[in-house]
Design an enzyme around this catalytic site. Structure first.
Site, PDB file in Angstrom:
ATOM      1  N   SER A 231       2.308   6.672   2.725  1.00 25.21           N
ATOM      2  CA  SER A 231       1.798   5.302   2.686  1.00 25.21           C
ATOM      3  C   SER A 231       1.731   4.678   4.087  1.00 25.21           C
ATOM      4  O   SER A 231       1.061   5.216   4.944  1.00 25.21           O
ATOM      5  CB  SER A 231       2.650   4.485   1.720  1.00 25.21           C
ATOM      6  OG  SER A 231       1.908   3.403   1.269  1.00 25.21           O
ATOM      7  N   LYS A 235      -0.003   6.331   7.464  1.00 26.58           N
ATOM      8  CA  LYS A 235      -0.919   5.775   8.472  1.00 26.58           C
ATOM      9  C   LYS A 235      -0.381   6.175   9.845  1.00 26.58           C
ATOM     10  O   LYS A 235      -1.119   6.581  10.751  1.00 26.58           O
ATOM     11  CB  LYS A 235      -0.996   4.250   8.344  1.00 26.58           C
ATOM     12  CG  LYS A 235      -1.387   3.732   6.937  1.00 26.58           C
ATOM     13  CD  LYS A 235      -1.410   2.220   6.868  1.00 26.58           C
ATOM     14  CE  LYS A 235      -1.132   1.604   5.503  1.00 26.58           C
ATOM     15  NZ  LYS A 235      -2.042   1.798   4.423  1.00 26.58           N
ATOM     16  N   TRP A 322      -5.211   1.599  -5.473  1.00 26.08           N
ATOM     17  CA  TRP A 322      -5.068   0.736  -4.285  1.00 26.08           C
ATOM     18  C   TRP A 322      -5.299   1.544  -2.997  1.00 26.08           C
ATOM     19  O   TRP A 322      -5.854   1.047  -2.024  1.00 26.08           O
ATOM     20  CB  TRP A 322      -3.649   0.153  -4.327  1.00 26.08           C
ATOM     21  CG  TRP A 322      -3.234  -0.818  -3.281  1.00 26.08           C
ATOM     22  CD1 TRP A 322      -2.210  -0.663  -2.393  1.00 26.08           C
ATOM     23  CD2 TRP A 322      -3.763  -2.130  -3.040  1.00 26.08           C
ATOM     24  NE1 TRP A 322      -2.082  -1.776  -1.609  1.00 26.08           N
ATOM     25  CE2 TRP A 322      -3.016  -2.693  -1.978  1.00 26.08           C
ATOM     26  CE3 TRP A 322      -4.798  -2.889  -3.602  1.00 26.08           C
ATOM     27  CZ2 TRP A 322      -3.262  -3.979  -1.468  1.00 26.08           C
ATOM     28  CZ3 TRP A 322      -5.040  -4.165  -3.104  1.00 26.08           C
ATOM     29  CH2 TRP A 322      -4.286  -4.683  -2.050  1.00 26.08           C
ATOM     30  N   HIS A 373       2.033   5.702  -6.999  1.00 25.27           N
ATOM     31  CA  HIS A 373       2.215   5.661  -5.550  1.00 25.27           C
ATOM     32  C   HIS A 373       3.633   6.103  -5.192  1.00 25.27           C
ATOM     33  O   HIS A 373       4.587   5.367  -5.416  1.00 25.27           O
ATOM     34  CB  HIS A 373       1.980   4.205  -5.120  1.00 25.27           C
ATOM     35  CG  HIS A 373       2.054   3.981  -3.653  1.00 25.27           C
ATOM     36  ND1 HIS A 373       1.069   4.418  -2.796  1.00 25.27           N
ATOM     37  CD2 HIS A 373       2.976   3.361  -2.884  1.00 25.27           C
ATOM     38  CE1 HIS A 373       1.390   4.066  -1.555  1.00 25.27           C
ATOM     39  NE2 HIS A 373       2.549   3.417  -1.579  1.00 25.27           N
TER      40      HIS A 373
HETATM   41  C1  GTR Z   1       1.404  -1.613   0.360  1.00 24.77           C
HETATM   42  C2  GTR Z   1       0.301  -1.638   1.385  1.00 24.77           C
HETATM   43  C3  GTR Z   1      -0.255  -0.273   1.552  1.00 24.77           C
HETATM   44  C4  GTR Z   1       0.827   0.773   1.696  1.00 24.77           C
HETATM   45  C5  GTR Z   1       2.050   0.504   0.865  1.00 24.77           C
HETATM   46  C6  GTR Z   1       3.311   1.304   1.236  1.00 24.77           C
HETATM   47  O1  GTR Z   1       1.897  -2.815   0.051  1.00 24.77           O
HETATM   48  O2  GTR Z   1      -0.679  -2.525   0.927  1.00 24.77           O
HETATM   49  O3  GTR Z   1      -1.184  -0.250   2.610  1.00 24.77           O
HETATM   50  O4  GTR Z   1       1.161   0.956   3.004  1.00 24.77           O
HETATM   51  O5  GTR Z   1       2.417  -0.811   0.901  1.00 24.77           O
HETATM   52  O6  GTR Z   1       3.623   1.520   2.392  1.00 24.77           O
HETATM   53  O7  GTR Z   1       3.983   1.729   0.300  1.00 24.77           O
END
Ligand code: GTR
Length: 395
Positions: A231, A235, A322, A373
């Site tokens: 996540s 990045k 998402w 996620h």
């Molecule tokens: C979310 C964010 C994502 C992702 C995520 C995470 O809230 O919108 O871009 O990075 O967090 O890191 O789990």
């Protein structure tokens, strides 16, 4: 009074409308991606030499200036100390080293606490996985009282790899009011610059300092280091691998917007939304692309391209719309021409493979796991297969 109230309501409706994510494929706008093989002055990149001499550096600078910020490459000094060691950890099967990496610059320092397990019964030096840990520190418990699927160290060690992790907080606390209390103290000028690095850049910088350490540790094969991020950490793993060619393989899991997914699809999370929720992740210039994805001189397929010819594995979870699983796949597909310049043919199909159908034997790999996620043992097991394939490890 009434007028103000009506305005307030319509303003927030407008905002909500702008911010509500699109999950409908039929509503994905038409878009044209910037051509990865055409320089800003319109020259066509025809071979590996053109790519390396004319285009790669240009794209790197575009990402620096418009999104992640410039990452400092020099520091005054670095010091490594083993603060705890156990040659018979994990019931004897691994050598634990807790390494304190201290980096000094402009009379300030940061401390990175690396947890590293090296398998015992394997010829040295060993290839290694390192995770940028953006979740709780208990996920990387050196004592192994807590064992977590997010960093399943035993699974990786059993596969014959060293496994390491460091926490993002050591580099930049993940919070808009405190992110500057870390690496950015060493480079205060970056805070002044609209293209200076911010939190994601600081985490990526930390991954490179871990690489500095691996270059000194005789147990680890510094030519075979796999960088993994989930996540927001995903990045950072992409940005770190793009910058630092010492990473042999990059893995980015559920990294979504400003990670592996194409921005121009405007599917799921959008630039305006990420910048509003996490103003400390990217540089100031990035804010000017809120709701203007098409104005960006890059898209995320170009970030993947920067890692070529080194293998990249991007992964998603089926319920995590998402993070735009399809946009991630398309980003990988659109990076293929750069890998081809190196004679590396991707095995990705034309359309995204089905759920739980990893495409692993490829320089650019992909899977979409069933579920939400997260980073799981299923993902790690697939990363191991990917590394085995590229490092030619036969079991
Ligand atoms: C979310 C964010 C994502 C992702 C995520 C995470 O809230 O919108 O871009 O990075 O967090 O890191 O789990």
């Amino acid at each position: 009074m009434i007028i103000t109230f009506v305005c307030l309501i319509s303003y927030s409706c407008l905002q909500a409308q702008e911010l509500s994510p699109n999950y409908d494929e039929t509503k994905v706008p038409e878009y044209v991606l910037p051509d990865v093989l055409k320089t800003t002055t319109g020259k066509l990149v025809r071979n590996r030499n053109d790519w390396e001499q004319l285009r790669r550096g240009e794209i790197l600078t575009l990402f620096e200036n418009n999104i992640y910020g410039q990452m400092p490459k020099v520091y005054d000094s670095i010091r490594y100390s083993i603060v705890n060691e156990n040659k018979k950890s994990m019931e004897g099967k691994a050598h634990l080293k807790e390494v304190l990496i201290e980096v000094f610059n402009q009379r300030r320092s940061v401390k990175i606490k690396l947890v590293l397990f090296v398998p015992n019964k394997v010829a040295k030096p060993v290839p290694a996985f390192v995770l940028i840990n953006n979740r709780g520190k208990d996920n990387m418990d050196p004592a192994r009282v807590t064992k977590s699927d997010f960093w399943p160290a035993e699974v990786v060690v059993d596969a014959g790899y060293a496994v390491a992790a460091f926490h993002v907080e050591d580099l930049a606390p993940d919070n808009k009011d405190q992110f500057m209390d870390g690496v950015l103290q060493l480079y205060p000028e970056k805070m002044e610059a609209d293209n200076g690095m911010r939190a994601i850049g600081a985490w990526a910088w930390g991954a490179s300092r871990v690489m500095d350490y691996f270059e000194k540790d005789q147990l680890v094969d510094r030519k075979k280091v796999v960088l993994v991020g989930h996540s927001r950490g995903g990045k950072a793993s992409l940005w770190a691998a793009a910058q630092d060619e010492r990473f042999a393989i990059c893995v980015t899991n559920c990294s979504g917007n400003t990670g592996a997914a194409l921005a121009r699809r405007q599917f799921g999370e959008r630039i305006a939304v990420i910048n509003a929720a996490f103003p400390h992740w990217f540089n100031n210039n990035y804010k000017s692309f809120n709701n203007k994805e098409n104005m960006l001189p890059v898209d995320q397929h170009m970030l993947i391209s920067l890692i070529a010819p080194r293998p990249v594995y991007a992964t998603n979870a089926s319920e995590d719309l998402w993070a735009d699983p399809k946009g991630t796949f398309l980003s990988l597909k659109n990076a293929e021409p750069v890998f081809l310049l190196y004679g590396l043919k991707s095995a990705l199909p034309k359309v995204p493979p089905g759920v739980d159908n990893p495409v692993i034997q490829s320089p650019i790999a992909y899977h979409n796991r069933t579920g939400e996620h997260n980073l799981t043992v299923y993902d790690w097991t697939s990363f191991i297969k990917f590394a085995d394939y590229h490092f030619k490890i036969v079991r």
